[in-house]
Design a protein around this motif. Structure first.
Motif, short mmCIF file in Angstrom:
data_model
loop_
_atom_site.label_atom_id
_atom_site.label_comp_id
_atom_site.label_asym_id
_atom_site.label_seq_id
_atom_site.Cartn_x
_atom_site.Cartn_y
_atom_site.Cartn_z
N UNK A 1 0.83 -1.20 0.00
CA UNK A 1 0.00 0.00 0.00
C UNK A 1 0.87 1.25 0.00
N UNK A 2 0.25 2.37 -0.31
CA UNK A 2 0.95 3.66 -0.31
C UNK A 2 -0.08 4.75 -0.05
N UNK A 3 0.39 5.97 0.16
CA UNK A 3 -0.53 7.07 0.46
C UNK A 3 -0.40 8.18 -0.58
N UNK A 4 -1.48 8.97 -0.69
CA UNK A 4 -1.47 10.15 -1.55
C UNK A 4 -2.24 11.26 -0.86
N UNK A 5 -1.73 12.49 -0.97
CA UNK A 5 -2.40 13.64 -0.36
C UNK A 5 -3.65 13.98 -1.15
N UNK A 6 -4.73 14.28 -0.43
CA UNK A 6 -6.02 14.62 -1.06
C UNK A 6 -6.17 16.14 -1.12
N UNK A 7 -6.52 16.65 -2.30
CA UNK A 7 -6.58 18.10 -2.51
C UNK A 7 -7.97 18.69 -2.26
N UNK A 8 -9.00 17.85 -2.28
CA UNK A 8 -10.37 18.29 -2.02
C UNK A 8 -11.10 17.19 -1.25
N UNK A 9 -12.12 17.59 -0.51
CA UNK A 9 -12.89 16.59 0.24
C UNK A 9 -13.53 15.59 -0.71
N UNK A 10 -13.45 14.31 -0.35
CA UNK A 10 -14.11 13.28 -1.15
C UNK A 10 -14.54 12.13 -0.25
N UNK A 11 -15.59 11.44 -0.67
CA UNK A 11 -16.12 10.35 0.14
C UNK A 11 -15.50 9.02 -0.27
N UNK A 12 -15.56 8.05 0.65
CA UNK A 12 -15.07 6.71 0.33
C UNK A 12 -15.85 6.11 -0.84
N UNK A 13 -17.15 6.41 -0.92
CA UNK A 13 -17.96 5.87 -2.02
C UNK A 13 -17.49 6.40 -3.36
N UNK A 14 -17.17 7.69 -3.42
CA UNK A 14 -16.68 8.26 -4.68
C UNK A 14 -15.37 7.59 -5.09
N UNK A 15 -14.48 7.38 -4.11
CA UNK A 15 -13.19 6.74 -4.41
C UNK A 15 -13.42 5.30 -4.86
N UNK A 16 -14.32 4.59 -4.15
CA UNK A 16 -14.60 3.19 -4.50
C UNK A 16 -15.18 3.07 -5.90
N UNK A 17 -16.11 3.97 -6.24
CA UNK A 17 -16.72 3.93 -7.57
C UNK A 17 -15.70 4.22 -8.66
N UNK B 1 -15.37 9.75 4.99
CA UNK B 1 -15.07 10.93 4.17
C UNK B 1 -13.65 11.39 4.49
N UNK B 2 -12.87 11.71 3.44
CA UNK B 2 -11.57 12.34 3.65
C UNK B 2 -11.80 13.85 3.60
N UNK B 3 -11.70 14.53 4.75
CA UNK B 3 -12.01 15.96 4.76
C UNK B 3 -10.86 16.79 4.19
N UNK B 4 -11.15 18.05 3.92
CA UNK B 4 -10.11 18.98 3.47
C UNK B 4 -10.12 20.19 4.39
N UNK B 5 -9.01 20.42 5.11
CA UNK B 5 -8.87 21.57 5.99
C UNK B 5 -7.80 22.49 5.40
N UNK B 6 -8.07 23.80 5.43
CA UNK B 6 -7.07 24.77 4.96
C UNK B 6 -5.80 24.65 5.80
N UNK B 7 -4.66 24.56 5.13
CA UNK B 7 -3.39 24.54 5.84
C UNK B 7 -3.00 23.19 6.39
#
Length: 602
Positions: free
Chosen positions: A298-314, A334-340
């Protein structure tokens, strides 16, 4: 003879012609499957099959199941170390094995009757649980070992997570302790673990293990003995200090054990018994279940905007349960997006490759899907009929309120609960189960969800009809579907308003291949998407337009809604400008009215 051969050839020719006509007729009569925006996005993805791995959906359900945690926790709290257990394991052989373990461990592992009783109890009652735990350990132990090695902590501490949480990052005790290492809220905050509405880093394997390493180091600096460190982890350093005083100043766990709280008296022996079973599992016929996904895959990637697990799965054609397993610290799927702040998603490496190669399309789809759902929710609230006061329901549950599920080989309560989107405790309540064990062949009662009837919207009301079509009216259908000639997962998914990923997860499919006559589980809440009739107002099919935008001479009819402007409408269609819409519709100014039909050309 020549005449006979000629007749055979002629006969064969006409047979082939007839077959060709029949095939052409069949193909012509087959309904066209309309592609959604999701499919059009995915059709452009660059595929990276070099790192492709198969994901076993059943194993994923196993990883997120809490039944082992419930059973093991109860065992550790109730096992009586003074009661002899009848299980085949000669005492002398056990002494030899414990001595061998002691030679290569910083822990003082010595034989005593209480430890023998706990080891035999585990062997008698929990062999299957340990087989499953050993599969989980292939994913989590490398994470623990890397963290402990950096802090010079004995690697054997990894077995403590088995005792604490049964290797389940979603485990929550009655007192509220959470995660693999069972941190309380205050302790988690003390060790800088973020806890808010979206995130609980007590469930993050890496960050929680780092916090555990820090705690262990501090406790060892105080007590100088790893058994006492374990005791302090369970009952707190204050109780260990009091036990040392009551024992007359002795500083070895086995000397102060009887002065510790009752649970802690069995805690360290349970840890050592776990270590023994992992070390000598082969000798006792415990065969680890296979682990399909390991941590290094496995590996990780930074998320630039909020997205749900369902959207990623689809988008990535993977089960949501796998995303939940790999990202347990996100509480609301949900992977949230916080400023900073940066938030990461952990995925199998082949899915990371697909994500990185198609980031622009992925974020475009997430934006579109989020906006569409938001608009649909507002329209649904606006046009929802006023509900009549609900009649008081009787307290007794009718038999018809339940569905029945027959337990199959390999099932467990966790997997069954996930299939029906209910909790293990609910299934146990409905079926009067005292434990998490279920026999193969038993029929379990599962409370059915209430279905909300769909109301027809009068076509005369244009604005309401548009909202109805945009929300795609749905009609309940059966759970099962038999595959017929010409079917594929894509066409079946469109027919029932679901996704390929969800079909694969529901049916434990590891590929997109399906055989004729196979019965597929569609969904408990399956729906058929109805096409509007010729008398109804046409749908604003932005999705189909985006799919067909690559071809020329494509047109769509758009019905203006209240609040629309030429600018907002142009933004719904890629590459379309205000001047284009005015030109196609002979509009000289920007004056448009609700209900007005506009032609949008490709």
């Amino acid at each position: 003879m020549i005449v006979r051969k000629l007749s055979i050839v002629v006969s064969a020719f006409f047979t082939m012609a007839a077959f060709s006509q029949e095939t052409a007729s069949t193909l012509e009569s087959r309904p066209e499957v309309k592609l959604t925006y999701l499919d059009s996005i995915k059709s452009t993805f660059k595929k990276d099959n070099l790192l492709a791995t198969k994901v076993d959906s059943l194993w994923m359900n196993e990883l997120v199941s809490l039944d082992i945690y419930d059973d093991l926790t109860k065992d550790i709290q109730t096992i009586n170390k003074d009661v002899t257990v009848d299980e085949e394991l000669p005492t002398e052989l056990l002494k030899q094995r414990l001595a061998a373990m002691n030679e290569k461990s910083p822990f003082e592992i010595e034989y005593n009757q209480g430890l023998e009783n706990i080891i035999k109890s585990f062997l008698k009652n929990r062999k299957k649980s340990f087989s499953r735990l050993m599969a989980l350990s292939e994913y989590y132990f490398p994470i623990f070992e890397e963290s402990f090695a950096k802090s010079n902590i004995p690697l054997e501490i990894k077995y403590l997570a088995v005792v604490e949480s049964a290797l389940n990052p979603k485990a929550v005790s009655r007192m509220g302790a959470t995660g693999l290492w069972q941190f309380m809220y205050g302790t988690g905050k003390q060790y800088a673990l973020k806890i808010d509405s979206y995130i609980d880093e007590r469930s993050d394997p890496l960050k929680a293990t780092a916090a555990c390493s820090e705690y262990m180091t501090k406790m060892f600096n105080i007590f100088g003995d790893w058994e006492l460190v374990l005791a302090s982890y369970n009952s707190g350093p204050g109780n260990v200090t009091k036990a040392i005083r009551r024992s007359g100043g002795k500083t070895k766990y086995w000397d102060i054990r009887n002065y510790l709280p009752k649970e802690t008296q069995g805690y360290v022996p349970a840890f050592l018994a776990t270590m023994y079973l992992f070390e000598y599992h082969k000798e006792h016929g415990i065969n680890p279940e296979r682990a399909v996904v390991k941590n290094f895959e496995t590996d990780t990637i930074a998320i630039k905007n909020q997205m749900s697990f369902k959207q990623i799965a689809d988008l990535l054609d993977m089960p949501q349960s796998q995303i939940q397993l790999l990202n347990p610290s996100y509480k609301m799927n949900v992977v949230p997006y916080y400023q900073g702040e940066q938030h990461f998603i952990r995925l199998p490496k082949d899915k990371i490759a697909t994500f990185v190669s198609n980031e622009d399309q992925i974020y475009a789809y997430v934006k579109h899907d989020t906006e569409f759902r938001s608009t649909s929710s507002r329209l649904a609230v606006k046009y929802a009929p006023k509900a009549k006061p609900a009649a008081t329901k009787p307290t007794a549950i009718d038999k018809g309120d339940f569905e029945f599920y027959k337990v199959r080989k390999g099932d467990n309560l966790g997997a069954i609960a996930a299939k029906y989107d209910v909790s293990i405790s609910e299934i146990k309540k409905w079926n009067n189960l005292k434990t998490n064990a279920v026999a193969v062949g038993r029929s379990l009662k599962i409370k059915a969800e209430e279905e909300v009837p769909v109301k027809t919207v009068p076509v005369a009301d244009k604005e309401q009809a548009v909202a109805s079509v945009e929300n795609k009216e749905k009609t309940a259908v059966d759970m099962d579907y038999v595959v017929v000639a010409g079917d594929n997962l894509g066409s079946i998914a469109k027919k029932f308003g679901t996704t390929i990923a969800e079909l694969k997860e529901l049916n434990n499919l590891t590929s997109n291949n399906i055989g004729l006559g196979k019965t597929l589980i569609i969904s408990k809440a399956a729906v058929v998407i109805e096409e509007p009739s010729s008398t109804a107002i046409a749908s604003n099919s932005v999705d189909s337009f985006k799919k067909k935008a690559a071809s020329k001479n494509v047109s769509e009819d758009y019905y203006v809604k209240k609040g629309d402007s030429l600018y907002s409408i142009s933004k719904k269609y890629p590459g379309v400008t205000i001047s284009d819409i005015k030109k196609w519709n002979g509009i000289k100014d920007e004056d448009i009215k609700p209900g007005m039909k506009l032609k949008i050309n490709g």
